[in-house]
Design an enzyme around this catalytic site. Sequence first.
Site, PDB file in Angstrom:
ATOM      1  N   HIS A 126      -3.430  39.316  17.580  1.00 21.10           N
ATOM      2  CA  HIS A 126      -3.732  38.210  16.667  1.00 21.10           C
ATOM      3  C   HIS A 126      -4.899  37.373  17.193  1.00 21.10           C
ATOM      4  CE1 HIS A 126       0.628  38.975  15.814  1.00 21.10           C
ATOM      5  NE2 HIS A 126       0.171  38.881  14.574  1.00 21.10           N
ATOM      6  N   HIS A 139      -1.124  44.381  12.083  1.00 20.81           N
ATOM      7  CA  HIS A 139      -1.343  42.937  12.271  1.00 20.81           C
ATOM      8  C   HIS A 139      -2.655  42.760  13.039  1.00 20.81           C
ATOM      9  CE1 HIS A 139       2.675  41.022  11.243  1.00 20.81           C
ATOM     10  NE2 HIS A 139       2.849  42.304  10.986  1.00 20.81           N
ATOM     11  N   GLY A 140      -3.084  41.490  13.133  1.00 20.45           N
ATOM     12  CA  GLY A 140      -4.279  41.205  13.935  1.00 20.45           C
ATOM     13  C   GLY A 140      -5.536  41.794  13.321  1.00 20.45           C
ATOM     14  N   ASP A 150       5.836  35.767   6.821  1.00 14.03           N
ATOM     15  CA  ASP A 150       5.301  36.522   7.955  1.00 14.03           C
ATOM     16  C   ASP A 150       5.925  36.051   9.276  1.00 14.03           C
ATOM     17  OD1 ASP A 150       3.453  38.283   9.182  1.00 14.03           O
ATOM     18  OD2 ASP A 150       1.972  36.675   9.438  1.00 14.03           O
ATOM     19  N   HIS A 151       6.172  36.981  10.171  1.00 16.58           N
ATOM     20  CA  HIS A 151       6.719  36.657  11.505  1.00 16.58           C
ATOM     21  C   HIS A 151       7.911  35.709  11.443  1.00 16.58           C
ATOM     22  CE1 HIS A 151       3.752  38.836  13.840  1.00 16.58           C
ATOM     23  NE2 HIS A 151       2.830  38.368  13.016  1.00 16.58           N
ATOM     24  N   THR A 183      -8.146  40.411  11.990  1.00 15.70           N
ATOM     25  CA  THR A 183      -9.428  39.720  12.215  1.00 15.70           C
ATOM     26  C   THR A 183     -10.204  40.378  13.353  1.00 15.70           C
ATOM     27  OG1 THR A 183      -8.515  37.634  11.451  1.00 15.70           O
ATOM     28  CG2 THR A 183     -10.467  37.501  12.882  1.00 15.70           C
ATOM     29  N   GLU A 216       9.095  44.878  13.251  1.00 19.87           N
ATOM     30  CA  GLU A 216       8.019  45.195  14.209  1.00 19.87           C
ATOM     31  C   GLU A 216       8.610  45.847  15.451  1.00 19.87           C
ATOM     32  OE1 GLU A 216       4.975  42.221  14.984  1.00 19.87           O
ATOM     33  OE2 GLU A 216       4.805  42.862  17.071  1.00 19.87           O
ATOM     34  N   ASP A 243      10.449  39.233  13.033  1.00 22.20           N
ATOM     35  CA  ASP A 243       9.704  39.651  14.219  1.00 22.20           C
ATOM     36  C   ASP A 243      10.588  39.546  15.455  1.00 22.20           C
ATOM     37  OD1 ASP A 243       8.082  40.108  16.327  1.00 22.20           O
ATOM     38  OD2 ASP A 243       6.624  38.533  15.887  1.00 22.20           O
TER      39      ASP A 243
HETATM   40  P1  13P Z   1      -5.325  37.740  12.612  1.00 18.28           P
HETATM   41  O1  13P Z   1      -5.210  36.262  12.801  1.00 18.28           O
HETATM   42  O2  13P Z   1      -5.903  38.422  13.821  1.00 18.28           O
HETATM   43  O3  13P Z   1      -6.060  38.104  11.392  1.00 18.28           O
HETATM   44  O4  13P Z   1      -3.845  38.310  12.502  1.00 18.28           O
HETATM   45  C1  13P Z   1      -3.114  38.046  11.349  1.00 18.28           C
HETATM   46  C2  13P Z   1      -1.741  38.546  11.432  1.00 18.28           C
HETATM   47  O5  13P Z   1      -1.476  39.610  11.936  1.00 18.28           O
HETATM   48  C3  13P Z   1      -0.696  37.715  10.820  1.00 18.28           C
HETATM   49  O6  13P Z   1       0.550  38.276  10.937  1.00 18.28           O
END
Ligand code: 13P
Length: 281
Positions: free
Chosen positions: A178, A206-207, A82-83, A209, A134, A104
């Site tokens: 994030h 993404h993000g 990831d990233h 949470t 992205e 990324d």
């Molecule tokens: P969160 O930490 O908000 O869940 O985001 C995770 C994310 O997008 C990892 O690439």
Amino acid sequence: MPLVKMNDLLVKAKAGKYAVGSFSVANMEMVLGVLKAVEETKSPAIIQIAEVRLKQSPLEVIGPLMVAAAKNSKMPVAVHFDHGKTFEKISQALEIGFSSVMFDGSHLPFEENSAQTSRVNALAKKYGATCEGEIGCVGGSEDGSEDIAVNCTSPEQALAFYENTKVDALAVAIGNAHGNYKEAPRLRFDILEKTASLVPVPLVLHGGTGIEPDDFRRCISLGIHKINIATATFDSVENSVRSAYSEGNISGYYDLQAAEVDGAYLNAMKHIEIFGCAGKA
Ligand code: 13P
């Protein structure tokens, strides 16, 4: 079921109108917790680690563990980097056997993001792996070390980026960020819908949470087929350990370990249900 290509999971998810959870992991306990949820729900899944997290979980240690766990799972599991920020670490992940990588370049000028993502995609293809890019800028940063402002994706630029790079999956910025949101995110569903109408590959959110279940479902109906969850896993593990201590359930190291696995498991169970991927393995 062997380790699978992320693209295989996402193509099926797009056809079946659901999303696959991409769960960030930092240790073996989190891997085991996620895979327990995956097996119980008969769901496909992605386990991932971001390049910024390698200072805590070195790639040469956690990478082989993630690949081995996916290979041993009875369900289809992809292992994703990831990233990715550097060609060096992306190459290392592919050598270890990751079946997918992200570059990324969202902070780079369009041309440079396109050029570097294309280079990573060409490398990934040599390994038979999937490549995610992205366009636009998701807010915050994976490890909270930078407070990057959200820069919503331009649908036309997303199409041009896809045509330049031919990535398999594309992460979009629609007001998502994030980490834990300071206030409820107001997602730009209009941008998502327009982008999905132009770009033929599965889109990535993404993000994850802190996004409400109904917003997740609406995103999925509009073209999101991979959803990244990191902070919620870490928080759930921490909370599980905290309550196990406060309830007097820990009387040795292996109780602590079980509480960690349980935290990752409960978080994955919750998201698998919302994403509609239970029973889709
Ligand atoms: P969160 O930490 O908000 O869940 O985001 C995770 C994310 O997008 C990892 O690439």
